[in-house]
Design a protein around this motif. Structure first.
Motif, PDB file in Angstrom:
ATOM      1  N   ARG A 158      31.263  50.863  31.855  1.00 25.66           N
ATOM      2  CA  ARG A 158      30.504  52.040  31.417  1.00 25.66           C
ATOM      3  C   ARG A 158      30.690  53.195  32.407  1.00 25.66           C
ATOM      4  O   ARG A 158      30.911  54.340  31.999  1.00 25.66           O
ATOM      5  CB  ARG A 158      29.025  51.684  31.294  1.00 25.66           C
ATOM      6  CG  ARG A 158      28.165  52.866  30.872  1.00 25.66           C
ATOM      7  CD  ARG A 158      26.701  52.480  30.760  1.00 25.66           C
ATOM      8  NE  ARG A 158      25.912  53.621  30.298  1.00 25.66           N
ATOM      9  CZ  ARG A 158      24.598  53.573  30.089  1.00 25.66           C
ATOM     10  NH1 ARG A 158      23.933  52.440  30.284  1.00 25.66           N
ATOM     11  NH2 ARG A 158      23.948  54.649  29.684  1.00 25.66           N
ATOM     12  N   ALA A 159      30.587  52.913  33.706  1.00 24.32           N
ATOM     13  CA  ALA A 159      30.749  53.954  34.726  1.00 24.32           C
ATOM     14  C   ALA A 159      32.129  54.592  34.635  1.00 24.32           C
ATOM     15  O   ALA A 159      32.283  55.820  34.774  1.00 24.32           O
ATOM     16  CB  ALA A 159      30.524  53.360  36.113  1.00 24.32           C
ATOM     17  N   THR A 194      27.143  51.073  41.321  1.00 24.95           N
ATOM     18  CA  THR A 194      26.872  52.365  41.949  1.00 24.95           C
ATOM     19  C   THR A 194      28.073  52.836  42.760  1.00 24.95           C
ATOM     20  O   THR A 194      28.458  54.012  42.699  1.00 24.95           O
ATOM     21  CB  THR A 194      25.635  52.262  42.855  1.00 24.95           C
ATOM     22  OG1 THR A 194      24.516  51.815  42.095  1.00 24.95           O
ATOM     23  CG2 THR A 194      25.303  53.609  43.482  1.00 24.95           C
ATOM     24  N   ALA A 223      31.200  50.910  26.094  1.00 25.93           N
ATOM     25  CA  ALA A 223      32.506  50.870  26.758  1.00 25.93           C
ATOM     26  C   ALA A 223      33.118  49.483  26.652  1.00 25.93           C
ATOM     27  O   ALA A 223      33.970  49.107  27.453  1.00 25.93           O
ATOM     28  CB  ALA A 223      32.372  51.279  28.237  1.00 25.93           C
ATOM     29  N   ARG A 276      37.030  62.144  38.909  1.00 24.91           N
ATOM     30  CA  ARG A 276      36.905  63.130  37.836  1.00 24.91           C
ATOM     31  C   ARG A 276      36.803  64.548  38.395  1.00 24.91           C
ATOM     32  O   ARG A 276      37.381  65.487  37.847  1.00 24.91           O
ATOM     33  CB  ARG A 276      35.687  62.826  36.960  1.00 24.91           C
ATOM     34  CG  ARG A 276      35.597  63.800  35.787  1.00 24.91           C
ATOM     35  CD  ARG A 276      34.676  63.304  34.688  1.00 24.91           C
ATOM     36  NE  ARG A 276      34.772  64.167  33.513  1.00 24.91           N
ATOM     37  CZ  ARG A 276      35.721  64.061  32.583  1.00 24.91           C
ATOM     38  NH1 ARG A 276      36.641  63.121  32.692  1.00 24.91           N
ATOM     39  NH2 ARG A 276      35.756  64.885  31.552  1.00 24.91           N
ATOM     40  N   SER A 334      27.526  49.107  27.229  1.00 22.82           N
ATOM     41  CA  SER A 334      26.855  50.159  26.446  1.00 22.82           C
ATOM     42  C   SER A 334      27.818  51.103  25.738  1.00 22.82           C
ATOM     43  O   SER A 334      27.746  52.318  25.892  1.00 22.82           O
ATOM     44  CB  SER A 334      25.913  50.966  27.349  1.00 22.82           C
ATOM     45  OG  SER A 334      24.905  50.149  27.902  1.00 22.82           O
ATOM     46  N   TYR A 381      33.331  59.302  39.970  1.00 25.12           N
ATOM     47  CA  TYR A 381      32.915  60.707  39.906  1.00 25.12           C
ATOM     48  C   TYR A 381      33.847  61.584  40.733  1.00 25.12           C
ATOM     49  O   TYR A 381      34.263  62.667  40.299  1.00 25.12           O
ATOM     50  CB  TYR A 381      31.481  60.847  40.397  1.00 25.12           C
ATOM     51  CG  TYR A 381      31.060  62.281  40.630  1.00 25.12           C
ATOM     52  CD1 TYR A 381      30.772  63.124  39.564  1.00 25.12           C
ATOM     53  CD2 TYR A 381      30.962  62.790  41.924  1.00 25.12           C
ATOM     54  CE1 TYR A 381      30.388  64.443  39.775  1.00 25.12           C
ATOM     55  CE2 TYR A 381      30.585  64.103  42.142  1.00 25.12           C
ATOM     56  CZ  TYR A 381      30.299  64.932  41.070  1.00 25.12           C
ATOM     57  OH  TYR A 381      29.933  66.237  41.282  1.00 25.12           O
ATOM     58  N   GLN A 384      30.703  54.030  40.446  1.00 27.41           N
ATOM     59  CA  GLN A 384      30.335  55.318  39.850  1.00 27.41           C
ATOM     60  C   GLN A 384      30.600  56.471  40.805  1.00 27.41           C
ATOM     61  O   GLN A 384      31.092  57.531  40.411  1.00 27.41           O
ATOM     62  CB  GLN A 384      28.863  55.297  39.459  1.00 27.41           C
ATOM     63  CG  GLN A 384      28.409  56.531  38.690  1.00 27.41           C
ATOM     64  CD  GLN A 384      28.888  56.514  37.243  1.00 27.41           C
ATOM     65  OE1 GLN A 384      28.319  55.821  36.409  1.00 27.41           O
ATOM     66  NE2 GLN A 384      29.915  57.285  36.942  1.00 27.41           N
ATOM     67  N   LYS A 407      34.149  54.727  31.932  1.00 30.80           N
ATOM     68  CA  LYS A 407      34.310  55.506  30.700  1.00 30.80           C
ATOM     69  C   LYS A 407      33.543  56.825  30.787  1.00 30.80           C
ATOM     70  O   LYS A 407      33.991  57.856  30.261  1.00 30.80           O
ATOM     71  CB  LYS A 407      33.855  54.684  29.506  1.00 30.80           C
ATOM     72  CG  LYS A 407      34.321  55.274  28.163  1.00 30.80           C
ATOM     73  CD  LYS A 407      34.227  54.258  27.047  1.00 30.80           C
ATOM     74  CE  LYS A 407      34.827  54.816  25.755  1.00 30.80           C
ATOM     75  NZ  LYS A 407      34.827  53.816  24.660  1.00 30.80           N
ATOM     76  N   ASN A 408      32.397  56.817  31.467  1.00 30.11           N
ATOM     77  CA  ASN A 408      31.661  58.059  31.696  1.00 30.11           C
ATOM     78  C   ASN A 408      32.523  59.114  32.369  1.00 30.11           C
ATOM     79  O   ASN A 408      32.413  60.312  32.083  1.00 30.11           O
ATOM     80  CB  ASN A 408      30.438  57.812  32.592  1.00 30.11           C
ATOM     81  CG  ASN A 408      29.291  57.121  31.887  1.00 30.11           C
ATOM     82  OD1 ASN A 408      28.495  56.461  32.536  1.00 30.11           O
ATOM     83  ND2 ASN A 408      29.191  57.263  30.574  1.00 30.11           N
ATOM     84  N   MET A 409      33.395  58.680  33.288  1.00 29.82           N
ATOM     85  CA  MET A 409      34.197  59.601  34.081  1.00 29.82           C
ATOM     86  C   MET A 409      35.633  59.740  33.584  1.00 29.82           C
ATOM     87  O   MET A 409      36.460  60.383  34.217  1.00 29.82           O
ATOM     88  CB  MET A 409      34.214  59.137  35.550  1.00 29.82           C
ATOM     89  CG  MET A 409      32.843  59.163  36.208  1.00 29.82           C
ATOM     90  SD  MET A 409      32.157  60.834  36.335  1.00 29.82           S
ATOM     91  CE  MET A 409      30.699  60.674  35.297  1.00 29.82           C
TER      92      MET A 409
END
Length: 262
Positions: A23-24, A150, A54, A160, A52, A157, A153, A26-28
């Protein structure tokens, strides 16, 4: 750029952390996940739930046996480390890592691996010595332990942010710009491609065999010789031609040693 950044989870014991990592990522905008010898069911119901949405990334993540299997095709391998080591290694911050990524990934066939260790013990010394550099997240020293997801993530970040800095005006994004003077940066025009992790591992194996053969290295009393040589060559970032030259030198030494023994 983002598609050539690989997240490697090593020995993960909690399936939820694997799903949370997906998930982390795919968020980025990251999509390359490899699992090394997970200690639980990598695609359990808990992992899928934590992903969630991903779970497609989770479903296609290869499961391999060794770190070498996961990073063999990578030109830069960076290990996440929260502990100081007996043998110091090049250490960078997450922001410095992000700033270097555009230069590291300038070549279309280059790939970067970010390696994370076990929830309880992290990466072993042997695994960390297979990395060009270590990245440390400067958390609160009074409460420095970070959850695996964490940590992923934070680094995702920064990846990205670096990508945004290359694709949108820096004044708008605040993204770090690549500094050509920093270590691990190569910009030499027509230089040969950097040696892959697999190329370097073959070099180190060959080197150790030859050093034993010429009585320079005693594996029973190693005195961190090979670890220091690893650090030297990983810091130097040799390209494919340079590794071939070194392998040729080692082969010549082998032949001379055999001739002398004969």
């Amino acid at each position: 750029m983002l598609e050539r950044i690989r997240i490697v989870l090593t020995g993960t014991s909690h399936p939820g952390n694997i799903g949370g990592t997906a998930r982390a990522m795919k968020n980025m905008g990251l999509g390359d996940l490899i699992l090394v010898a997970p200690r639980g069911e990598a695609r359990s119901a808990e992992a899928i739930s934590r992903a969630s949405g991903a779970d497609d990334l989770l479903a296609r993540a290869p499961v391999v046996d060794t770190l070498e299997d996961a990073v063999g095709d990578c030109s830069l391998v960076v290990g996440a480390s929260a502990r100081s080591r007996n043998l110091p290694w090049p250490m960078i911050s997450p922001r410095e890592l992000g700033a270097r990524l555009p230069g590291e990934l300038a070549s279309g066939d280059s790939r970067v691996a970010l390696v994370f260790g076990r929830e309880d013990t992290g990466l072993t010394n042997a695994e960390l010595q297979r990395c060009h550099a270590h990245v440390h997240i400067p958390s609160n020293p009074d409460f420095s332990s970070l959850n695996l997801v964490t940590a992923v993530q934070v680094l995702a970040y920064e990846c990205r942010l670096a990508w945004l800095g290359e694709n949108t005006p820096a004044a708008t994004t605040g993204a770090p710009k690549h500094d050509e003077t920093q270590p691990f940066t190569i910009d030499e025009g027509d230089r040969d491609p950097l040696a892959s992790h697999a190329d370097l591992e073959r070099l180190f194996e060959h080197m150790e065999e030859v050093l034993i053969a010429i009585d320079f290295h005693d594996p029973d009393t190693p005195r961190q010789l090979m670890a220091r040589l690893r650090r030297l060559f990983l810091r130097a970032r040799p390209d494919q031609m340079e590794v071939n030259i070194l392998r040729g030198m080692l082969t010549a030494m082998e032949k001379r040693a055999k001739a002398s023994a004969g």
